[in-house]
Each structure stands twice: as structure tokens, then as C-alpha cells.
Design a protein around this motif. Structure first.
Motif, PDB file in Angstrom:
ATOM      1  N   HIS A 197      84.331 -13.386  44.852  1.00 61.89           N
ATOM      2  CA  HIS A 197      85.612 -12.793  45.258  1.00 61.89           C
ATOM      3  C   HIS A 197      86.277 -12.083  44.081  1.00 61.89           C
ATOM      4  CE1 HIS A 197      89.433 -12.316  47.312  1.00 61.89           C
ATOM      5  NE2 HIS A 197      90.032 -12.871  46.272  1.00 61.89           N
ATOM      6  N   LEU A 225      84.444  -8.798  43.357  1.00 58.98           N
ATOM      7  CA  LEU A 225      84.732  -7.757  44.350  1.00 58.98           C
ATOM      8  C   LEU A 225      86.148  -7.209  44.187  1.00 58.98           C
ATOM      9  CD1 LEU A 225      83.031  -9.340  47.501  1.00 58.98           C
ATOM     10  CD2 LEU A 225      82.213  -7.379  46.177  1.00 58.98           C
ATOM     11  N   GLU A 226      87.093  -8.074  43.853  1.00 59.06           N
ATOM     12  CA  GLU A 226      88.468  -7.637  43.645  1.00 59.06           C
ATOM     13  C   GLU A 226      88.588  -6.687  42.457  1.00 59.06           C
ATOM     14  OE1 GLU A 226      91.680  -8.543  45.253  1.00 59.06           O
ATOM     15  OE2 GLU A 226      90.121  -8.633  46.790  1.00 59.06           O
ATOM     16  N   MET A 269      86.369  -4.475  41.611  1.00 64.50           N
ATOM     17  CA  MET A 269      85.693  -3.211  41.868  1.00 64.50           C
ATOM     18  C   MET A 269      86.667  -2.181  42.439  1.00 64.50           C
ATOM     19  SD  MET A 269      82.087  -4.465  43.551  1.00 64.50           S
ATOM     20  CE  MET A 269      81.524  -2.761  43.747  1.00 64.50           C
ATOM     21  N   GLY A 305      84.853  -4.619  52.233  1.00 56.73           N
ATOM     22  CA  GLY A 305      85.302  -5.496  51.162  1.00 56.73           C
ATOM     23  C   GLY A 305      84.296  -6.487  50.655  1.00 56.73           C
ATOM     24  N   ASN A 306      83.024  -6.351  51.064  1.00 58.84           N
ATOM     25  CA  ASN A 306      82.002  -7.306  50.638  1.00 58.84           C
ATOM     26  C   ASN A 306      80.840  -6.631  49.908  1.00 58.84           C
ATOM     27  OD1 ASN A 306      83.048  -9.888  51.817  1.00 58.84           O
ATOM     28  ND2 ASN A 306      82.861  -8.705  53.713  1.00 58.84           N
ATOM     29  N   GLY A 307      81.112  -5.519  49.270  1.00 65.34           N
ATOM     30  CA  GLY A 307      80.054  -4.820  48.550  1.00 65.34           C
ATOM     31  C   GLY A 307      79.372  -3.801  49.443  1.00 65.34           C
ATOM     32  N   GLU A 350      79.091  -2.062  52.813  1.00 60.45           N
ATOM     33  CA  GLU A 350      80.075  -1.882  53.876  1.00 60.45           C
ATOM     34  C   GLU A 350      79.439  -1.218  55.101  1.00 60.45           C
ATOM     35  OE1 GLU A 350      83.645  -0.113  52.346  1.00 60.45           O
ATOM     36  OE2 GLU A 350      84.114  -1.945  51.229  1.00 60.45           O
ATOM     37  N   ILE A 356      77.166 -12.651  49.490  1.00 65.62           N
ATOM     38  CA  ILE A 356      77.120 -11.294  50.020  1.00 65.62           C
ATOM     39  C   ILE A 356      75.711 -10.719  49.939  1.00 65.62           C
ATOM     40  CG2 ILE A 356      79.534 -10.843  49.457  1.00 65.62           C
ATOM     41  CD1 ILE A 356      78.590  -9.410  46.918  1.00 65.62           C
TER      42      ILE A 356
END
Length: 309
Positions: free
Chosen positions: A8, A11-12, A14, A203-205, A207, A281
Motif C-alpha cells: 500500500h 502504491l501510494e 507512485m 490503484g493496484n499497479g 489497472e 497485487i
């Protein structure tokens, strides 16, 4: 389960993706081929050899990983991911090494040609032809004469499944096992077909909105996405295919097609081991197997490959 805190946080950090921005394959290739782990910190194997394999469609580069010195080896063909238009021997080196060491298999990683310069069926032909070459070079590879497996992640999982289908049809050699890591098995895109495409849309790499353009590179030669060799999940019969290990990730748009394929294989009488890794992910083998929750994926792979040897 919520995303793992480390994932998490990553990802935040990125930058937000722009769904209107066109994908440039060369930029993806450069990014994917940038080493993350220094070579000296990767899992060490007995030897790594670069070789060029001549096939009827042209030369194909491979990297052969020998885990230890012994008289004979089971063989595993590895097909890297990268949405058919990126990825390389180098981008997946840190994945292939622990597979070789955990399984005891000699692993041949295949540098198949990439789309859009080489659309379907070029990559599949490369992967099939190099697998056939391995079967025909028993003495050179010190093959044990029995175990010939295929594996791949994401688009490489698609190629592993498709090679298994072609091998069953042509009967030129026998695939004994297939390993599909978060595979892309349905290029006939419909965002409503699988719940995971909506649950993990953004939002998980990886998409959901990017998938049609990713797929378009491989399909650019006019391939029919309903062709089972393009979308293995479309195959009418999955009987008599090699036993399978199917790995999926909870927060992956492709999760449900991988799990449906595992179920279809089971229903066709194929021995299947399926595991969903929670809280992670798409692509987690390359980035997150240092975390306790995911590091056993290589042990699981090794146990599956060694079963029956």
C-alpha cells in the motif's frame, strides 16, 4: 483482505496514472529491464549460460540456469511476463533463480520476440519451438528424459498455457507440468466478465482500463481474441493437459480468469493446485517475495515440480 501495508505504501508513492496517455512499448521495456536487486544479492545458482537457439522462425536467445552439478536434470521452460510487449531475460532473472534452486530443475528462460513488432503468433511460436529444441537436445542439456515443464507469469502464463495446448495437439513432445503465475488468459476483453476487473479496476499497479491497449499490441496482426491460443480460457477441451499450479493475487484485475481456468482444468480431470495470495497485487513475484506472507511461493513451486519425480 486489505493491501499489505508495504505494498500500500509503495502504491501510494507512485504517481497517478493517466488513462488518456498512450502506452509507449520502449519506455515500458526500459523501465522493466532496470535491475532492482544487484546481481550479487540475487539467489546464487551453480551456473548461468547464455545461448542462441536456431528455430525455423529464426534465432531465439535463452538463458539456462543450472541449480547444481549432477548427472541429469528435469527441465523447466520459463516464459517471462510483460504484456507481450516488454520483459526480457534480465527483467525476470531474479524470479527464475529461486525457482531453479527450490525445484532442482534446469530452467531455460526464453527471450521470445515482442509485440507490436512481432504480434501473435510470433511469441507462441518462439516458446513452442525452443521447448521442442530442448526435448530434442537430451544429451546437451543432460535432461532426465521424463520431466519437461513450462511456466510463466502474466502474459508468460498465457504462453505456458498455450504451449501446453499446442503440445497436446501436435504430440511432438509431452509437457509434464505447467505453472501459471497470475496469468493473462482471456484477451477477449469485457470488463464485466470477471468481478476482479471491477474490484481491482484502479490503484493496484496493473489497472483494468489499460488492459485493452496492452492486449492490442499482441493482437495487432489481426489475431482473433477468441482463438484458444490467444485466450487459452476459450479452449473447448482442457482434458489431458499437464497438471497445473495456478497462482493468483487478491488485488489483481486478472485474478478471476486465472481461478476460473484452474476450475476448468479441474473439471476436465486435470490435477490442479491453486493458491490465491491475499493482500498482494499483480507482479508480486518480482517485487514482494521478500515479505513473509509471500516468500513461500518459490517453495510451493519447488514442491509442485518435485512431486512425482
Amino acid at each position: 483482505m486489505v493491501l499489505h501495508p508495504a505494498i500500500h505504501q509503495f502504491l501510494e508513492s507512485m504517481p497517478q496514472s493517466d488513462s488518456n496517455q498512450k502506452i509507449i512499448p520502449e519506455e515500458h521495456r526500459n523501465a522493466m529491464n532496470t535491475p532492482v536487486i544487484p546481481l550479487e544479492e540475487r539467489v546464487q545458482v551453480h551456473s548461468v549460460e547464455e545461448q542462441t537457439i536456431p528455430t525455423k522462425e529464426g534465432d531465439v536467445n535463452v538463458r539456462i540456469y543450472t541449480p547444481e552439478l549432477k548427472d541429469a536434470y528435469p527441465i523447466l521452460m520459463y516464459f517471462h511476463g510483460g504484456a507481450f510487449f516488454s520483459g526480457s531475460l534480465e527483467s525476470h532473472d531474479e524470479i527464475v533463480r529461486p525457482i531453479a534452486m527450490e525445484s532442482g530443475y534446469k530452467v531455460i528462460s526464453v527471450d521470445y520476440c515482442l509485440a507490436p513488432e512481432h504480434p501473435f503468433p510470433a511469441a507462441l511460436e518462439d516458446c513452442y519451438n525452443v521447448t521442442k529444441w530442448a526435448r530434442e537436445h537430451i544429451d546437451e542439456l543432460n535432461w532426465d528424459g521424463e520431466n519437461l515443464a513450462v511456466a510463466g507469469d502474466s502474459s508468460g502464463g498465457n504462453l505456458a498455457a498455450a504451449v501446453s495446448l499446442v503440445a497436446k495437439e501436435k504430440k511432438e513432445f509431452t509437457i509434464t507440468k505447467q505453472i501459471l503465475y497470475y496469468p493473462s488468459l482471456d484477451l477477449d476483453f469485457d470488463r464485466n466478465r470477471y468481478l476482479s476487473l471491477m474490484e481491482n479496476r484502479k490503484g493496484n499497479g496493473l489497472e483494468t482500463d489499460a488492459l485493452p491497449e496492452y492486449n492490442s499490441f499482441y493482437l495487432s496482426g489481426g489475431a482473433d481474441p477468441t482463438n484458444p491460443l490467444v485466450s487459452p480460457i476459450k479452449a473447448e477441451s482442457l482434458e489431458n493437459l499437464p497438471s497445473a499450479l495456478v497462482i493468483t493475487a487478491e488485488h489483481d484485475p486478472l485474478r478471476d480468469e486465472g481461478e476460473l481456468y484452474a476450475e476448468k482444468l479441474k473439471n476436465a480431470g486435470v490435477e490442479v493446485m491453486m493458491k490465491r495470495y491475499e493482500g498482494t497485487i499483480h507482479g508480486f513475484l518480482a517485487k514482494w517475495t521478500h515479505l513473509d506472507e509471500y516468500k513461500d511461493v518459490y517453495r510451493l513451486t519447488g514442491d509442485f515440480l518435485k512431486k512425482g519425480i
